[in-house]
Design a protein around this motif. Structure first.
Motif, short mmCIF file in Angstrom:
data_model
loop_
_atom_site.label_atom_id
_atom_site.label_comp_id
_atom_site.label_asym_id
_atom_site.label_seq_id
_atom_site.Cartn_x
_atom_site.Cartn_y
_atom_site.Cartn_z
N SER A 108 0.82 -1.23 0.00
CA SER A 108 0.00 0.00 0.00
C SER A 108 0.84 1.27 0.00
O SER A 108 0.35 2.34 0.33
CB SER A 108 -0.93 0.01 1.22
OG SER A 108 -0.17 -0.04 2.42
N GLN A 109 2.12 1.14 -0.38
CA GLN A 109 3.03 2.28 -0.41
C GLN A 109 3.04 3.02 0.94
O GLN A 109 2.84 4.24 1.02
CB GLN A 109 2.67 3.27 -1.53
CG GLN A 109 2.94 2.76 -2.94
CD GLN A 109 1.85 1.80 -3.42
OE1 GLN A 109 0.66 2.10 -3.32
NE2 GLN A 109 2.26 0.66 -3.95
N THR A 113 -2.57 4.03 0.38
CA THR A 113 -3.74 3.72 -0.45
C THR A 113 -4.85 3.01 0.33
O THR A 113 -5.77 2.47 -0.29
CB THR A 113 -3.31 2.84 -1.64
OG1 THR A 113 -2.75 1.62 -1.14
CG2 THR A 113 -2.26 3.57 -2.49
N VAL A 114 -4.78 2.99 1.65
CA VAL A 114 -5.79 2.30 2.46
C VAL A 114 -6.44 3.28 3.43
O VAL A 114 -5.95 4.38 3.66
CB VAL A 114 -5.18 1.12 3.23
CG1 VAL A 114 -4.66 0.05 2.29
CG2 VAL A 114 -4.07 1.60 4.16
N ALA A 115 -7.56 2.86 3.98
CA ALA A 115 -8.28 3.70 4.94
C ALA A 115 -7.46 3.84 6.23
O ALA A 115 -6.58 3.03 6.53
CB ALA A 115 -9.64 3.09 5.25
N TYR A 117 -8.36 3.40 9.31
CA TYR A 117 -8.51 2.34 10.29
C TYR A 117 -7.63 1.14 9.95
O TYR A 117 -7.16 0.41 10.84
CB TYR A 117 -9.98 1.90 10.41
CG TYR A 117 -10.48 0.99 9.33
CD1 TYR A 117 -10.39 -0.39 9.46
CD2 TYR A 117 -11.02 1.50 8.14
CE1 TYR A 117 -10.84 -1.25 8.47
CE2 TYR A 117 -11.47 0.66 7.14
CZ TYR A 117 -11.38 -0.72 7.31
OH TYR A 117 -11.83 -1.55 6.32
N VAL A 118 -7.37 0.93 8.66
CA VAL A 118 -6.47 -0.14 8.25
C VAL A 118 -5.05 0.16 8.70
O VAL A 118 -4.32 -0.71 9.19
CB VAL A 118 -6.52 -0.34 6.72
CG1 VAL A 118 -5.47 -1.37 6.27
CG2 VAL A 118 -7.91 -0.78 6.29
N THR A 119 -4.66 1.43 8.55
CA THR A 119 -3.32 1.84 9.00
C THR A 119 -3.16 1.63 10.49
O THR A 119 -2.16 1.05 10.95
CB THR A 119 -3.09 3.32 8.66
OG1 THR A 119 -3.23 3.52 7.26
CG2 THR A 119 -1.70 3.76 9.11
N VAL A 120 -4.13 2.07 11.27
CA VAL A 120 -4.05 1.98 12.73
C VAL A 120 -4.00 0.52 13.19
O VAL A 120 -3.15 0.13 14.00
CB VAL A 120 -5.23 2.71 13.39
CG1 VAL A 120 -5.24 2.46 14.90
CG2 VAL A 120 -5.16 4.20 13.11
N THR A 121 -4.91 -0.29 12.66
CA THR A 121 -4.95 -1.70 13.09
C THR A 121 -3.72 -2.47 12.63
O THR A 121 -3.23 -3.34 13.35
CB THR A 121 -6.23 -2.39 12.56
OG1 THR A 121 -6.32 -2.19 11.14
CG2 THR A 121 -7.47 -1.81 13.23
N SER A 122 -3.22 -2.15 11.46
CA SER A 122 -2.02 -2.84 10.97
C SER A 122 -0.81 -2.50 11.83
O SER A 122 0.00 -3.39 12.16
CB SER A 122 -1.75 -2.46 9.52
OG SER A 122 -2.76 -2.93 8.66
N LEU A 123 -0.67 -1.24 12.19
CA LEU A 123 0.47 -0.84 13.02
C LEU A 123 0.35 -1.43 14.43
O LEU A 123 1.35 -1.85 15.02
CB LEU A 123 0.56 0.69 13.08
CG LEU A 123 0.93 1.36 11.75
CD1 LEU A 123 0.78 2.87 11.85
CD2 LEU A 123 2.37 1.00 11.37
N LEU A 233 -7.51 -6.55 7.10
CA LEU A 233 -7.70 -7.33 5.88
C LEU A 233 -9.18 -7.55 5.54
O LEU A 233 -9.48 -8.19 4.54
CB LEU A 233 -7.01 -8.69 6.03
CG LEU A 233 -5.50 -8.68 6.26
CD1 LEU A 233 -4.98 -10.11 6.41
CD2 LEU A 233 -4.78 -7.96 5.13
N ASP A 234 -10.06 -7.05 6.40
CA ASP A 234 -11.50 -7.27 6.23
C ASP A 234 -11.81 -8.76 6.19
O ASP A 234 -12.60 -9.24 5.38
CB ASP A 234 -12.01 -6.58 4.95
CG ASP A 234 -13.54 -6.49 4.92
OD1 ASP A 234 -14.14 -6.54 6.01
OD2 ASP A 234 -14.11 -6.40 3.82
#
Length: 464
Positions: A108-109, A113-115, A117-123, A233-234
């Motif tokens: 996602s560079q 390129t993601v929402a 909430y995806v950034t927060v949960t991934s980190l 990842l939904d």
């Protein structure tokens, strides 16, 4: 296809919950484990049916490697090594989550390129998964005795160092979230590295006596990180499975901590206990002596008792004496002696360790008594046979405010009429402290390998 996947996920969730319910009792544990395993198989199949799934050869390779490594390891592991296997397998889950977060960062560079909430949960998953992985490796090393069981730390500087590592990991996560140096892998690698060192530094100062709590805590962290990855990842099945593992691990951690009368923050801040603590010549104090007994005397005491309570500990696990204990108990029952087994919540090296060993030896479930259930009966017990259970039978937990285990609920074996302790030597247990029980006038020590000692007692019972 999407409707089929949803249906399969719902079936998997139901099997997860039903399987977890089965794990609450020894009679249904095997069925519960199998049920949950079938649920996970269905969930994996449903995930593979997701439209757009690619890299089938990599997926197949992963399945083959996992099967080749996992199945033989699980089948060949000795019962005494189950705790370290659990720690290792749990850590692998956390490591997988951390790697997934790294892959998502690259695809996602830098999460551009993601929402949000995806950034927060991934980190979050990257930090917690890395801590869990490396912390579990240290727990494995301590349990396997690759590393010393005693606390290894920096003294007063331990907590400031841990705090700096946590701040560094969170700082990297914030910088990534804000888009600093977008797409550069330097920050994500620094985040994973800081989290890895944090996991090592948190578990190293924790002694062997606290390992059951540490294992369940790391298990809970792995579950939470998996749930966070599921959000990113939904993937509904990862969310549900991760939350179930996280919630059950958290509850178990709290129960273990209460059983030791210690708070989880106190344990994480640096636990007590080690396997190489010294305690005077021969492991005991110089101004006290112990009374020794023989297998013949022990057999006579138990043969003419009304009730005998067996207290298993890690010594039984090391000697693989559970089958010998079952045979001995059978002979006593034939003579009309009532036999019970007293299980302390943190006996052994993982939650439920003693229950698993005794269940393997086909000890009747009705004879397995938890601490709260059995403690009131020691006063009317004729003989207690303690098999390597050191810290969980130490009266210092009740009487000595200066003891590191003071306040920890213990099995009140010293209330019985007579106590026989099976040990190899006078060396202390995981907490690294002497057991006052051994110097009680009604306690007798039978030194030697627990399995051999129980077998000798059994032979003496046969000729009485």
């Amino acid at each position: 296809m999407s409707e089929l996947i949803t249906i399969l996920y719902i079936v998997a969730f139901a099997l997860f919950i039903h399987g977890l319910a089965g794990l609450t009792g020894p009679r249904t544990a095997v069925r519960g484990n199998l049920t949950a395993g079938i649920g996970m198989l269905i969930a994996v199949v449903a995930t593979l049916l997701t439209p757009g799934m690619r890299n089938w050869w990599l997926i197949a390779l992963g399945l083959v490697i996992g099967t080749v490594v996992g199945v033989p390891a699980a089948r060949r592991v000795k019962m005494t090594a189950v705790p370290q296997m659990v720690a290792l397998f749990n850590g692998v889950g956390g490591g997988a989550v951390a790697l997934i977060s790294w892959v998502e960062f690259r695809h996602s560079q830098g999460y551009a390129t993601v929402a949000e909430y995806v950034t927060v949960t991934s980190l979050f998953a990257a930090i917690v998964g890395s801590v869990s992985f490396w912390g579990s490796l240290i727990a494995f090393g301590k349990l396997q005795e690759i590393l010393p069981g005693r606390p290894i730390g920096l003294g007063r500087g331990q907590q400031p160092v841990n705090l700096m590592l946590l701040v560094a990991a969170v700082g990297c996560a914030v910088a990534i979230g804000l888009g600093v140096n977008r797409g550069s892998e330097l920050l994500i690698v620094a985040l994973l590295a800081a989290s890895a060192v944090l996991g090592v530094m948190v578990v190293l100062p924790i002694g062997g006596a606290d390992m059951p709590v540490v294992i369940s805590l790391l298990n809970a962290l792995t579950g939470l990180s998996a749930a966070a990855t599921g959000l990113a990842l939904d993937n509904t099945v990862m969310i549900v499975a991760g939350m179930i593992v996280g919630a059950s691990g958290t509850i178990l951690t709290n129960l273990m901590a209460k059983a030791m009368n210690r708070s989880v923050p106190a344990i994480v801040a640096g636990g007590f206990g080690g396997t190489d603590a010294a305690a005077g010549p021969g492991g005991g104090p110089t101004d006290q002596t112990v009374r020794q007994t023989s297998a013949a005397d022990a057999a006579i005491q138990m043969a003419y008792a009304s009730q005998v309570v067996v207290v298993p500990g890690y010594g039984m696990a090391v000697a693989q004496a559970q089958h010998a204990v079952r045979e001995m108990a059978g002979l006593l029952e034939e003579r009309g002696v009532e036999v019970k087994h007293a299980i302390h919540p943190v006996a052994g090296r993982m939650p439920g360790h003693m229950n698993v060993l005794l269940a393997e030896a086909d000890v009747p479930y009705k004879q397995l008594k938890e601490m709260d259930e059995i403690n009131g009966e020691f006063g009317r017990t004729d003989v207690v046979l303690v098999i390597g259970a050191n810290d969980v039978t130490n009266p210092a937990a009740r009487s000595n405010p200066s003891s590191p285990i003071y306040g920890m609920p213990i099995l009140n074996v010293d209330h019985a009429q007579s106590v026989i302790v099976l040990k190899r030597s006078m060396n202390p247990g995981f907490a690294g402290i002497e057991n006052e029980l051994y110097y009680d006038r009604k306690t007798a020590m039978l030194f030697g390998d627990a399995k051999s000692s129980v077998a000798e007692i059994t032979e003496e019972l046969k000729v009485l």
